[in-house]
Design an enzyme around this catalytic site. Structure first.
Site, PDB file in Angstrom:
ATOM      1  N   HIS A  71      58.249 -89.894  40.545  1.00 45.44           N
ATOM      2  CA  HIS A  71      57.415 -88.611  40.185  1.00 45.44           C
ATOM      3  C   HIS A  71      58.578 -87.619  41.537  1.00 45.44           C
ATOM      4  CE1 HIS A  71      55.277 -84.494  39.618  1.00 45.44           C
ATOM      5  NE2 HIS A  71      55.547 -84.125  40.717  1.00 45.44           N
ATOM      6  N   ASP A 111      42.468 -79.989  37.467  1.00 42.22           N
ATOM      7  CA  ASP A 111      43.827 -79.255  38.601  1.00 42.22           C
ATOM      8  C   ASP A 111      44.256 -78.281  37.059  1.00 42.22           C
ATOM      9  OD1 ASP A 111      46.156 -79.750  40.133  1.00 42.22           O
ATOM     10  OD2 ASP A 111      46.969 -80.133  37.501  1.00 42.22           O
ATOM     11  N   ARG A 165      44.784 -70.690  41.369  1.00 37.88           N
ATOM     12  CA  ARG A 165      46.137 -70.742  42.300  1.00 37.88           C
ATOM     13  C   ARG A 165      47.050 -69.882  42.832  1.00 37.88           C
ATOM     14  NH1 ARG A 165      48.153 -76.161  43.605  1.00 37.88           N
ATOM     15  NH2 ARG A 165      48.743 -76.177  44.665  1.00 37.88           N
ATOM     16  N   SER A 223      47.086 -82.070  44.015  1.00 36.73           N
ATOM     17  CA  SER A 223      47.673 -81.536  42.504  1.00 36.73           C
ATOM     18  C   SER A 223      48.255 -82.852  41.807  1.00 36.73           C
ATOM     19  CB  SER A 223      48.254 -80.165  42.292  1.00 36.73           C
ATOM     20  OG  SER A 223      48.700 -79.801  41.482  1.00 36.73           O
ATOM     21  N   LYS A 243      47.883 -85.855  38.300  1.00 37.77           N
ATOM     22  CA  LYS A 243      48.122 -86.244  37.228  1.00 37.77           C
ATOM     23  C   LYS A 243      48.663 -87.770  37.567  1.00 37.77           C
ATOM     24  CE  LYS A 243      50.593 -82.770  37.362  1.00 37.77           C
ATOM     25  NZ  LYS A 243      49.875 -81.530  38.533  1.00 37.77           N
TER      26      LYS A 243
END
Length: 433
Positions: free
Chosen positions: A82, A161, A168, A183, A187
């Site tokens: 990621h 999320d 947010r 967050s 995922k």
């Protein structure tokens, strides 16, 4: 349990229990707790922070709020990667087939982009015919048979999320490191990988502009992954200027092809080898990072990597001939050079502003409803530290119009030429705990 008591407890700087966090996530996801109360808790977390245990508990609760992906029927250790994002971040396009060429199973879920350019799925969809939506069994079968698949994220992955992020975004609590870390990791963990490699960007084009904040975020995410039982590591890499040369969807596919053939930009190639080496070691396909890097370099040199890319494209319905004939990818009707107005050295390229210019061309989305033009974008010819002569092309604008005065001025304003310049460091730190 009353939610107001949880707000007050956190307001007073006390850590929330696992049960309190589960109560919060479960009842907010099902609509029992109203937005106004959750907004209050998010702002308290923004100011008070969270302990590592709270972050891990929050991540796990969000991960379990919807579907999770079971990859146990895929042979081998599944390693996910990621990136916290940036401008010209083409790494997944190269990494997925490259590490798969060494026998590392890559079962990756990626999202669409909202910002400078499309996300990984948008970039793959610029390949004619490429299908980003596969059902679960086809996804698993493809990884078992071909070694690699990249698909869009499930609609019901981490619904907590999605709700929290929307809140947010409108309550000024986006830039909270515990909330960002939870967050991202919820995922990644829901997507089922056995191990995770994180590329945390720092600099003008990154989510975290400041090195200290980037380091905090990296440590937090690594701690979360390791606490939940997934081997996790991170690197901190530079995003003060765009990565590679290409900024745009089809343009980045072309650059990925070049890189897989060993002809890509030096910075993109180095970052891919660094991240890929970590993935290969975590998958137990090499004992050391040096051995892993050597294997990756060999896979590029002997054609295994680009062959795997062709295999992946064909398996997902795409036209794999674009690898040998990239001219089949979408081409913009206008390709316009931006000449340097003076001689000197490129001292600074403000990454986020260059990315915004690409978005204004149509390479990215300002809103979720915007439609991406896969052909448009920017290809840099100079990077920070390079010498430039007046009149020499700094970059090529790929556009669907020749009315580009505003965008040209933005580019000139954000490419600074001086008397001297130093190339920025690409990789700052490797974090394993």
């Amino acid at each position: 349990m009353r939610f107001v008591d949880i707000i007050e407890k956190k307001r007073d700087g006390k850590p929330l229990s696992t049960e309190e966090i589960q109560f919060f996530i479960t009842n907010y996801t099902n609509g029992t707790i109203p937005d106004y109360q959750v907004s209050a808790l998010l702002m308290v977390i923004y100011f008070q922070g969270m302990t590592s245990k709270e972050c891990a508990d929050l991540t796990q609760a969000m991960m379990l709020s919807g579907d999770t992906v079971d990859l146990s029927s895929i042979k081998g250790i599944k390693v996910d990667k990621h990136s916290t994002g940036g401008v010209g971040d083409t790494t997944t396009l190269v990494l997925a087939p490259l590490v798969a060429a060494l026998g590392v199973p890559v079962a990756k879920m990626s999202g669409r982009g909202l910002g400078h350019t499309g996300g990984t799925t948008d970039k793959f969809e610029s390949i004619p015919g490429f299908k980003i939506e596969l059902d679960k069994q086809d996804f698993i079968n493809q990884v078992n048979q071909k070694g690699v698949a990249v698909i869009g994220q499930s609609g019901n992955l981490t619904p907590a999320d999605k709700k929290l992020y929307s809140l947010r975004d409108v309550t000024g609590s986006v830039n909270s490191i515990p909330l960002i870390a939870s967050s991202i990791m919820s995922k990644k963990l829901a997507a089922g990988a056995d191990a995770i490699v994180l590329d945390v960007k720092t600099g003008d084009g990154a989510l975290m502009k400041d090195m200290a904040d980037s380091e905090k975020l990296a440590h937090e995410m690594v701690n979360i992954g390791n606490q939940i039982g997934r081997r996790t590591m991170a690197i901190i890499s530079d995003m003060s200027q765009p990565l590679g040369f290409a900024i745009g969807n089809a343009l980045e596919i072309k650059e990925a092809i070049d890189t897989l053939k060993g002809q890509g930009p030096a910075d993109l190639t180095e970052l891919v080898l660094t991240l890929g080496s970590q993935m290969v070691v975590l998958a137990n396909k090499a004992k050391t990072l040096d051995e892993a890097r050597e294997k990756l370099q060999t896979a590029i040199k002997d054609g295994q990597a680009i062959t795997k890319f062709k295999t992946m494209i064909a398996a997902q319905g795409g036209d794999s001939s674009i690898v040998d004939h990239p001219e089949k990818l979408a081409n913009a009707p206008y390709q316009i050079e931006l000449p340097a107005l003076q001689s000197g050295y490129v001292a600074k390229i403000v990454a986020d502003q260059i990315g915004i210019a690409a978005m204004q061309l149509g390479a990215g989305r300002a809103t979720k409803e915007d439609i991406i033009d896969p052909a448009v974008g920017i290809v840099l010819h100079k990077k920070v530290g390079d010498k430039v002569t007046k009149g020499e092309s700094l970059l090529t604008i790929h556009a669907n119009t020749d009315k580009l005065e505003v965008i040209k001025q933005k580019l000139y304003d954000n490419i600074i030429i001086g008397d001297s310049a130093k190339q920025p460091q690409l990789i700052y730190k490797v974090i394993t705990e």
